[in-house]
Motif scaffolding. Structure first.
Motif, mmCIF file in Angstrom:
data_model
loop_
_atom_site.group_PDB
_atom_site.id
_atom_site.type_symbol
_atom_site.label_atom_id
_atom_site.label_comp_id
_atom_site.label_asym_id
_atom_site.label_seq_id
_atom_site.Cartn_x
_atom_site.Cartn_y
_atom_site.Cartn_z
ATOM 1 N N UNK A 98 0.827 -1.201 0.000
ATOM 2 C CA UNK A 98 0.000 0.000 0.000
ATOM 3 C C UNK A 98 0.860 1.250 0.000
ATOM 4 N N UNK A 119 -1.743 -16.711 9.239
ATOM 5 C CA UNK A 119 -3.094 -16.939 8.716
ATOM 6 C C UNK A 119 -3.164 -18.264 7.967
ATOM 7 N N UNK B 188 -6.159 3.466 10.664
ATOM 8 C CA UNK B 188 -5.960 3.634 9.232
ATOM 9 C C UNK B 188 -6.762 2.572 8.475
ATOM 10 N N UNK B 190 -6.443 1.424 5.703
ATOM 11 C CA UNK B 190 -5.627 0.492 4.918
ATOM 12 C C UNK B 190 -5.239 -0.739 5.733
ATOM 13 N N UNK B 191 -5.253 -0.625 7.078
ATOM 14 C CA UNK B 191 -4.779 -1.753 7.890
ATOM 15 C C UNK B 191 -5.683 -2.982 7.789
ATOM 16 N N UNK B 193 -7.600 -3.678 5.369
ATOM 17 C CA UNK B 193 -7.442 -4.150 3.992
ATOM 18 C C UNK B 193 -6.166 -4.949 3.842
ATOM 19 N N UNK B 194 -5.085 -4.399 4.411
ATOM 20 C CA UNK B 194 -3.801 -5.094 4.330
ATOM 21 C C UNK B 194 -3.932 -6.477 4.959
ATOM 22 N N UNK B 195 -4.594 -6.530 6.116
ATOM 23 C CA UNK B 195 -4.746 -7.818 6.813
ATOM 24 C C UNK B 195 -5.525 -8.800 5.937
ATOM 25 N N UNK B 196 -6.592 -8.314 5.294
ATOM 26 C CA UNK B 196 -7.391 -9.192 4.438
ATOM 27 C C UNK B 196 -6.563 -9.671 3.246
ATOM 28 N N UNK B 197 -5.772 -8.746 2.659
ATOM 29 C CA UNK B 197 -4.966 -9.151 1.499
ATOM 30 C C UNK B 197 -3.914 -10.180 1.905
ATOM 31 N N UNK B 198 -3.540 -10.187 3.177
ATOM 32 C CA UNK B 198 -2.531 -11.130 3.655
ATOM 33 C C UNK B 198 -3.158 -12.450 4.083
ATOM 34 N N UNK B 199 -4.472 -12.573 3.921
ATOM 35 C CA UNK B 199 -5.118 -13.862 4.155
ATOM 36 C C UNK B 199 -5.954 -13.949 5.418
ATOM 37 N N UNK B 200 -6.159 -12.848 6.126
ATOM 38 C CA UNK B 200 -6.948 -12.905 7.351
ATOM 39 C C UNK B 200 -8.448 -12.872 7.018
ATOM 40 N N UNK B 208 -7.126 -9.711 15.248
ATOM 41 C CA UNK B 208 -5.681 -9.481 15.225
ATOM 42 C C UNK B 208 -5.290 -8.036 14.941
ATOM 43 N N UNK B 209 -6.190 -7.273 14.337
ATOM 44 C CA UNK B 209 -5.820 -5.904 13.969
ATOM 45 C C UNK B 209 -6.716 -4.857 14.650
ATOM 46 N N UNK B 212 -6.929 -5.177 18.846
ATOM 47 C CA UNK B 212 -5.752 -4.678 19.569
ATOM 48 C C UNK B 212 -5.509 -3.183 19.374
ATOM 49 N N UNK B 213 -5.796 -2.676 18.179
ATOM 50 C CA UNK B 213 -5.561 -1.248 17.949
ATOM 51 C C UNK B 213 -6.608 -0.379 18.643
#
Lengths: 374, 296
Positions: A98, A119, B188, B190-191, B193-200, B208-209, B212-213
């Protein structure tokens, strides 16, 4: 790769290390307004393709649809021959970088990079090893225990890159990843991304509005404007043979001369530009009397009396120097043609070139092969 | 007039060290409030607290007596239990609302915020009486259930711990939702989204995101609600039962009986419990950093 391959099956089963992507008549409308208006594009396995365009052109929306964050209003996206419409982002197995890095601030570098592995159920020991490997790949070994806020912008982007490739995706999407960095850092990271692309052999789809970045890095560039592809081609093709005025002015700097077609001669267009005859390349024959715009690059032009003559057929026009600027490696001249048209000429600087004075009447020349009808 | 003179003088004396003047200006600006607070708040509170150790004689006898006072222990237990229940209740009900608000379009989120804040513009007294009307033996809820044939005899709702919990959760919800939504909004976009793109998965992204935030908001909201609940008076007094006395009610009772030293002693205990809680929270790893993160 012991247990890892079992957890990441897609990489092993398909031919080539990179995914093949087809976009078919892709459209996206937001509340009736078309952001993407029919994009069709085949991206080859292992290709570095850049979507280049001004802001609001639809390039990022296109990327987000490939990633799965936006649903197309119409059209299809296929990855390795399978439509991914309706597949949620977390099942697409696509790496993504990003613009603002999007590192998780509450996790260490190691936990950030290990996130996609976790994951996928990769065990802790394998995870640690793979995180170290990918940190080495982006040249940040030993940074595992740091938090993102303890890293510089360039380092954060490397971590984001490591996180996006650690799970061995076949496709990496990047949304203006270098936009927030200063020029020098950007250039060194551009080189690293090229190297990484060569090492990994996976498909890169890169979004940027920076034409220089696109020209340096890409195998092919799709110039996007107003939701459509304005031109698709290798960087040299786009630069030397722009197909439209938009592409000619968006990529690099261009001079435009308007003229009227007088005829065709050996495959070249002969045009009359305010009394001067100019020859140009054309994609197709043009009718006599057609009004055309001819374009050529400022650095392909010479003063006709220069010590470095051009070879081959030339176009020549008379002009007067209106502005002269020294810019280090080159001099930039602004000239006015006899018809009043502004012309930019860039001349490499050096002891062998004479600096022109403002007001000097001169003649400029350039190769017919560097003149294109747009 | 002297204040104004000092302030307008600042640009003119720029060649001289400016700091002392700024300092004076700040003192003058804050001074009136500080004076007011000292005279009308800090001194009376200290005088009152002093009574807990000076009456009838200078000793800690009041406090040692408190430790064996079964009434106090019962009331203190009820108070803690109520505060915990209300805090947990507001967190469970408030978090989803705050999360939804953070995902809405700005205009929709504003509307929800107004709805959340609406009770704030009504006095607690009015809201507590409203609950009495709702929960009473012949209140709306009982009448509705009787009419629908669900019940034969009216339920005893008013003057029970349940009534206290329900009414207090209602009143405390904004205090939980506001800090939560402000922290959730700062995450943010984007966070996730980033987590989803990484497979979450969606749940994975939350656990996980997002969760905690959002901890700074959870801690802030929990503390706020818990501390306010510890000292709550009106609502328990109106909708609670005689056996579910809260500490603040006991204090008020003792004041009515002119039993000043006992009341002072109870107040000191309540204050100490609150401060102890805040101190403990500061020691939980991550909380201190969490507060800082909330400010960015």
């Amino acid at each position: 790769m012991d247990g890892t391959q079992a957890a990441l099956p897609s990489a092993a089963q398909l031919p080539g290390r990179g995914a093949k992507i087809s976009l078919v008549d892709l459209e996206k409308r937001f509340e009736g307004v078309g952001a993407v208006r029919g994009i069709s594009l085949e991206i080859g396995s292992g290709e570095f393709l850049t979507l280049l365009g001004p802001s609001g052109s639809g390039k990022t929306t296109t990327l987000m649809m490939i990633a799965g964050f936006e649903t197309p209003t119409d059209g299809d996206i296929a990855i390795d021959g399978h439509s991914v419409i309706g597949l949620p982002p977390h099942k697409r197995n696509i790496g993504m970088v990003f613009q603002n890095y999007a590192l998780f601030p509450h996790l260490t570098v190691a936990e950030n990079i290990g996130f996609p592995l976790k994951q996928r159920g990769v065990d802790r020991a394998t995870r640690t090893r793979m995180v170290a490997d990918s940190l080495a790949m982006v040249r940040l070994p030993g940074y595992e225990a740091r938090y993102p806020r303890q890293l510089s912008g360039g380092q954060q982007q490397r971590v984001a890159l490591a996180r996006a490739i650690v799970f061995q995706p076949r496709l990496l999407l990047m949304d203006e990843p270098l936009g927030a960095l200063d020029k020098q850092l950007r250039e060194s990271l551009q080189l690293e991304m090229r190297r990484l692309h060569a090492d990994l052999g996976i498909t890169f789809v890169y979004v940027t509005h920076d034409q220089e970045e696109a020209l340096t890095m890409s195998d092919r560039i799709a110039v996007v404007n107003e939701g459509r592809i304005a031109q698709l081609g290798r960087p040299e093709e786009l630069y030397d043979r722009p197909s439209s005025r938009f592409v000619a002015s968006f990529i690099g700097e261009s001079n435009f001369l308007s003229g009227v077609v007088r005829g065709m001669e050996e495959g070249l267009v002969v045009a009359d530009c305010s009394g001067t005859t100019v020859h140009a390349l054309a994609a197709e024959p043009l009718l006599i009397g057609t009004e055309v715009t001819l374009t050529t690059r400022p650095e392909r032009m010479r003063f006709a009396d220069t010590a470095f003559p051009l070879t081959g057929r030339q176009n020549r026009v008379r002009a007067t120097v209106t502005e002269a600027m020294f810019a280090g490696e080159r001099c930039r001249y602004l000239l006015r043609g006899e018809d009043g048209a502004a012309i930019v000429l860039k001349e490499p600087s050096g002891a062998g070139t004479r600096r022109r004075a403002v007001g000097e009447a001169t003649e400029i020349a350039w190769s017919v092969a560097d003149t294109v009808v747009v | 007039m002297s204040d104004a003179a000092v302030i307008t003088d600042i640009p003119l004396v720029r060649t001289f060290p400016v700091r002392p003047f700024r300092h004076t200006g700040a003192v003058l600006l804050v001074g009136p409030l500080v004076l007011f607070m000292v005279v009308f708040y800090a001194l009376p509170v200290l005088a009152m607290l002093a009574r807990s150790v000076t009456e009838p004689s200078l000793s800690l006898a009041n406090f040692t007596r408190l430790a064996h006072d079964s009434v106090f222990l019962h009331v203190f237990g009820t108070t803690l239990r109520t505060a915990v229940a209300v805090t947990v209740g507001t967190l469970l009900l408030g978090y989803p609302v705050a999360l939804a608000m953070s995902r809405m379009r700005p205009n929709a989120a504003k509307l929800v915020l107004v709805i959340v804040l609406l009770p704030f513009w009504t006095s607690i007294l009015v809201r507590s009486y409203a609950w009495m009307v709702l929960l009473g033996r012949h209140g709306l809820i009982n009448e509705a259930l009787l009419a629908a044939g669900v019940l034969d005899t009216p339920l005893r709702l008013l003057n029970t711990p349940i009534a206290v919990h329900v009414a207090m959760i209602h009143i405390m919800l904004p205090y939980m939702i506001l800090p939560l939504s402000s922290v959730l909004r700062q995450i943010d976009a984007a966070l996730p989204r980033a987590a989803a793109s990484l497979g979450a998965t969606q749940w994975g992204v939350f656990r996980q995101v997002v969760l905690p935030l959002s901890m700074p908001g959870v801690v802030a909201g929990t503390l706020l609600v818990f501390v306010l609940s510890l000292g709550f008076y009106i609502t328990p007094a109106l909708v609670g039962g005689p056996r579910d006395l809260m500490l603040s009610q006991l204090i008020a009772q003792q004041v009515d009986l002119l039993n000043w030293s006992y009341a002072a002693c109870l107040s000191a205990t309540l204050l100490a419990a609150t401060l102890l809680l805040l101190a403990l929270c500061q020691m939980v790893p991550g909380v201190r950093g969490a507060f800082r993160l909330g400010v960015r």
